[in-house]
Design a protein around this motif. Structure first.
Motif, mmCIF file in Angstrom:
data_model
loop_
_atom_site.group_PDB
_atom_site.id
_atom_site.type_symbol
_atom_site.label_atom_id
_atom_site.label_comp_id
_atom_site.label_asym_id
_atom_site.label_seq_id
_atom_site.Cartn_x
_atom_site.Cartn_y
_atom_site.Cartn_z
ATOM 1 N N ILE A 1 0.811 -1.222 0.000
ATOM 2 C CA ILE A 1 0.000 0.000 0.000
ATOM 3 C C ILE A 1 0.842 1.268 0.000
ATOM 4 C CG2 ILE A 1 -1.794 -1.306 1.244
ATOM 5 C CD1 ILE A 1 -1.610 0.819 3.455
ATOM 6 N N LYS A 2 2.148 1.118 0.256
ATOM 7 C CA LYS A 2 2.994 2.314 0.200
ATOM 8 C C LYS A 2 2.975 2.956 -1.189
ATOM 9 C CE LYS A 2 7.574 1.502 0.239
ATOM 10 N NZ LYS A 2 8.896 0.815 0.289
ATOM 11 N N ALA A 3 2.635 2.180 -2.214
ATOM 12 C CA ALA A 3 2.639 2.723 -3.579
ATOM 13 C C ALA A 3 1.538 3.769 -3.765
ATOM 14 C CB ALA A 3 2.476 1.593 -4.595
ATOM 15 N N ILE B 1 11.140 -12.188 1.291
ATOM 16 C CA ILE B 1 12.167 -11.316 0.706
ATOM 17 C C ILE B 1 11.450 -10.211 -0.064
ATOM 18 C CG2 ILE B 1 14.139 -12.911 0.404
ATOM 19 C CD1 ILE B 1 13.094 -13.333 -2.517
ATOM 20 N N HIS B 2 12.127 -9.098 -0.211
ATOM 21 C CA HIS B 2 11.706 -8.092 -1.202
ATOM 22 C C HIS B 2 13.019 -7.512 -1.705
ATOM 23 C CE1 HIS B 2 9.835 -4.786 -3.255
ATOM 24 N NE2 HIS B 2 10.563 -3.930 -2.557
ATOM 25 N N ILE B 3 13.377 -7.840 -2.943
ATOM 26 C CA ILE B 3 14.756 -7.535 -3.371
ATOM 27 C C ILE B 3 14.924 -6.114 -3.896
ATOM 28 C CG2 ILE B 3 15.236 -9.977 -3.864
ATOM 29 C CD1 ILE B 3 15.312 -9.131 -6.899
ATOM 30 N N GLY B 4 13.807 -5.439 -4.163
ATOM 31 C CA GLY B 4 13.924 -4.064 -4.636
ATOM 32 C C GLY B 4 12.715 -3.685 -5.459
ATOM 33 N N SER B 5 12.651 -2.415 -5.810
ATOM 34 C CA SER B 5 11.483 -1.883 -6.516
ATOM 35 C C SER B 5 11.866 -1.545 -7.957
ATOM 36 C CB SER B 5 11.011 -0.635 -5.775
ATOM 37 O OG SER B 5 9.753 -0.240 -6.247
ATOM 38 N N GLY B 6 11.042 -1.974 -8.888
ATOM 39 C CA GLY B 6 11.360 -1.727 -10.300
ATOM 40 C C GLY B 6 12.494 -2.633 -10.743
ATOM 41 N N GLY C 1 7.663 -7.725 -3.767
ATOM 42 C CA GLY C 1 7.106 -7.071 -4.953
ATOM 43 C C GLY C 1 8.238 -6.696 -5.885
ATOM 44 N N GLY C 2 8.098 -5.522 -6.508
ATOM 45 C CA GLY C 2 9.194 -5.021 -7.339
ATOM 46 C C GLY C 2 8.975 -5.127 -8.828
ATOM 47 N N PHE C 3 7.813 -5.669 -9.269
ATOM 48 C CA PHE C 3 7.574 -5.800 -10.713
ATOM 49 C C PHE C 3 7.631 -4.416 -11.362
ATOM 50 C CE2 PHE C 3 4.470 -9.576 -9.771
ATOM 51 C CZ PHE C 3 5.519 -10.289 -9.224
ATOM 52 N N PHE D 1 3.098 -12.810 -3.290
ATOM 53 C CA PHE D 1 3.858 -11.714 -3.895
ATOM 54 C C PHE D 1 3.171 -10.439 -3.437
ATOM 55 C CE2 PHE D 1 4.717 -15.228 -6.768
ATOM 56 C CZ PHE D 1 6.068 -15.094 -7.022
ATOM 57 N N GLU D 2 3.908 -9.346 -3.415
ATOM 58 C CA GLU D 2 3.303 -8.093 -2.893
ATOM 59 C C GLU D 2 3.700 -6.886 -3.741
ATOM 60 O OE1 GLU D 2 4.860 -8.321 1.112
ATOM 61 O OE2 GLU D 2 6.757 -7.437 0.477
ATOM 62 N N PRO D 3 3.310 -6.861 -5.011
ATOM 63 C CA PRO D 3 3.648 -5.702 -5.831
ATOM 64 C C PRO D 3 2.833 -4.467 -5.453
ATOM 65 C CG PRO D 3 2.216 -7.175 -7.053
ATOM 66 C CD PRO D 3 2.513 -7.860 -5.736
ATOM 67 N N GLY D 4 3.394 -3.327 -5.728
ATOM 68 C CA GLY D 4 2.677 -2.065 -5.553
ATOM 69 C C GLY D 4 2.613 -1.350 -6.887
ATOM 70 N N ARG D 5 3.806 -0.927 -7.343
ATOM 71 C CA ARG D 5 3.923 -0.137 -8.567
ATOM 72 C C ARG D 5 3.166 -0.745 -9.751
ATOM 73 N NH1 ARG D 5 8.254 2.892 -9.642
ATOM 74 N NH2 ARG D 5 9.370 1.822 -7.984
ATOM 75 N N TRP D 6 3.351 -2.039 -9.985
ATOM 76 C CA TRP D 6 2.821 -2.655 -11.206
ATOM 77 C C TRP D 6 1.307 -2.489 -11.281
ATOM 78 C CZ3 TRP D 6 -0.378 -6.289 -13.369
ATOM 79 C CH2 TRP D 6 -0.083 -6.668 -14.681
ATOM 80 N N ALA E 1 1.816 5.401 -8.798
ATOM 81 C CA ALA E 1 2.550 4.764 -7.695
ATOM 82 C C ALA E 1 3.658 5.697 -7.223
ATOM 83 C CB ALA E 1 3.168 3.447 -8.158
ATOM 84 N N TYR E 2 3.827 5.780 -5.925
ATOM 85 C CA TYR E 2 4.881 6.613 -5.326
ATOM 86 C C TYR E 2 4.794 8.055 -5.804
ATOM 87 C CZ TYR E 2 6.344 1.897 -4.326
ATOM 88 O OH TYR E 2 6.341 0.592 -3.901
ATOM 89 N N GLY E 3 3.591 8.505 -6.046
ATOM 90 C CA GLY E 3 3.343 9.902 -6.376
ATOM 91 C C GLY E 3 2.786 10.557 -5.125
HETATM 92 C C1 LIG Z 1 8.540 -4.598 1.694
HETATM 93 C C2 LIG Z 1 8.061 -4.114 0.386
HETATM 94 N N1 LIG Z 1 7.209 -4.878 -0.311
HETATM 95 C C3 LIG Z 1 6.729 -4.494 -1.506
HETATM 96 C C4 LIG Z 1 7.093 -3.291 -2.059
HETATM 97 C C5 LIG Z 1 6.500 -2.900 -3.376
HETATM 98 O O1 LIG Z 1 7.422 -2.658 -4.349
HETATM 99 P P1 LIG Z 1 6.913 -2.317 -5.805
HETATM 100 O O2 LIG Z 1 6.013 -1.146 -5.698
HETATM 101 O O3 LIG Z 1 8.133 -2.032 -6.585
HETATM 102 O O4 LIG Z 1 6.179 -3.530 -6.296
HETATM 103 C C6 LIG Z 1 7.993 -2.466 -1.385
HETATM 104 C C7 LIG Z 1 8.462 -1.217 -1.984
HETATM 105 O O5 LIG Z 1 9.611 -0.979 -2.161
HETATM 106 C C8 LIG Z 1 8.469 -2.876 -0.121
HETATM 107 O O6 LIG Z 1 9.306 -2.109 0.578
#
Ligand SMILES: Cc1ncc(COP(=O)(O)O)c(C=O)c1O
Length: 413
Positions: A54-56, A187-192, A223-225, A264-269, A363-365
């Motif tokens: 939901i941070k996205a 794990i969450h390896i990074g965004s984008g 996430g990170g897609f 999986f937990e994408p936000g941006r995608w 996302a992230y706006g």
């Molecule tokens: C723990 C965690 N999960 C998921 C996400 C979502 O990443 P994204 O928006 O790139 O899918 C983030 C964002 O960096 C995150 O910190």
């Protein structure tokens, strides 16, 4: 991608700007929904459950659309977890991926019944010592990172996130000594993510760790897609990714006799291409080498270009379809040289009063927007599935923002 559905209706955008003013975030509910459905259909026959980070974009109305598609939520602060609860998400569908959580936040999260995903040995120890806790998830640092910028690469071995790989056995043992079971790993390896194979590699690392954990019920790959922001960027194929990842999941499922859920937990995608930021040009300024279009927004509303040198496609909505034969740099109204939203963009000849769209800003706006320079954050509009626009957040007037600030500062006039 360039917010295709929204950009296809310049008249709608012009009307929204006329009714609600600018700067204005506009989101398209049907696109968000459709993207959730694409994800939900990706892993056929496998117990994959989707969470939304939901941070996205945490506007409650956007959250409601995604929740109604059956998604759980990943949250990264107690406030986000509380927001999720307050919009009606069930606690067992809320993950709280902590990062330097305080004791108070931990107590509140336990009390609320959300699933804690703990990212350090020391916090796990404090959690395990609590009398009323029985299980949790842990975040692992897989030593494989990725992302659209170094600042969002979270999985590399030097990042602050996750429990060190070689500490995992000791962490699990320590928790066990306190009667706490590790029922989830994450794990969450990074965004984008730039190379999807980095994610599948990190998934293997996590699955290997999971093999020695007897109580595991869920494995979360983060996430990170990515999405394509620039012409020529290859879109991330969820189908191809699912094809590459499915054998890994099947193997693990067979090994454990089916008693496992993958997340999986994408936000941006999900939300990025379904949103854009409308802004009006109020200054056209030829500085000799650069012609600036000065706008009524800035990095306090869309931080990504200044923070990560991110690219957002820019469209002149007023002159939609006209030849883009002039070069402009789009400047914000924040008092900083670095407040540049887009550099050297080809646009039709643009005049004061015309409307620009900063694309793929869903996302992230708004979630990264601030009151810097004591300015208000933008209004937001959600276009419902039937095409009806709805104001879902209203910008404060100058009077209101200053009065609120004085009140919060205990300043007596
Ligand atoms: C723990 C965690 N999960 C998921 C996400 C979502 O990443 P994204 O928006 O790139 O899918 C983030 C964002 O960096 C995150 O910190």
């Amino acid at each position: 991608m360039f917010s295709p559905k929204l950009i296809a209706s310049p008249d709608t955008l012009s009307n929204l700007a006329a009714v609600y003013g600018t700067p204005l975030y506009v989101y398209d509910s049907s696109m968000i929904r459709q993207r959730c459905q694409t994800l939900a259909a990706a892993f056929k026959g496998l117990p994959v459950k989707w969470l939304y980070a939901i941070k996205a974009n945490d506007n409650p109305h956007v959250l409601k659309v995604i929740k109604d598609e059956g998604f759980g939520f990943d949250t990264v602060s107690f406030e986000e977890a509380l927001l999720s609860l307050k919009i009606g998400q069930r606690p067992e569908k809320i993950f709280y991926t902590e990062n330097n959580m305080t004791d108070e936040e931990m107590f509140a999260a336990v009390e609320a019944g959300v699933i804690l995903n703990i990212g350090s040995y020391s916090r796990l120890e404090q959690f395990a010592r609590l009398k009323n806790t029985r299980e949790c998830s842990i975040r692992v640092n897989p030593q494989i990172g990725d992302g659209h910028h170094a600042k969002v690469d979270t999985g590399n071995r030097d990042s602050k996130f996750g429990i060190r790989l070689d500490l995992i056995p000791a962490a699990v043992e320590m928790a066990g000594e306190h009667g706490v079971k590790i029922t989830g790993i994450h794990i969450h390896i990074g965004s984008g993510i730039q190379k999807p194979e980095n994610l599948t590699q990190a998934m293997k690392v996590l699955l290997d760790i999971g093999r020695v954990l007897p109580d595991l019920k869920r494995i979360n790959f983060g996430g990170g897609f990515p999405i394509p922001y620039k012409e020529g960027d290859a879109p991330f194929s969820i189908t191809r990714f699912a094809e590459a990842a499915s054998p890994l999941l099947k193997e693990e499922l067979d090994r454990r006799g089916g008693d496992l859920v993958f997340h999986f937990e994408p936000g941006r995608w999900i939300v990025a291409p379904a949103g854009l930021l409308l802004t009006r040009v109020n200054t056209v300024k030829d500085q000799g080498r650069i012609t600036f279009l000065g706008t009524d927004t800035g990095f306090n509303h869309l931080l990504r270009p200044a923070m990560y040198e991110s690219y957002h496609a820019v469209v002149n909505v007023t002159r939609a379809g006209e030849e883009a034969d002039k070069t402009y740099t789009i400047a914000g109204n924040i008092c900083e040289t670095g407040d540049i939203l887009a550099e050297d963009r080809k646009l039709p000849e643009t005049s004061n009063g015309e409307l620009l769209a900063l694309c793929d800003a869903g996302a992230y706006g708004m979630t990264m927007a601030s009151n810097y320079n004591r300015r208000s954050v933008p209004s937001e509009v959600l276009i419902a599935d039937d095409g009806t626009p709805k104001l879902i957040r209203e910008r404060e007037t100058a009077e209101a923002i200053v009065d609120r600030f004085l009140k919060e500062s205990f300043f007596v006039k």
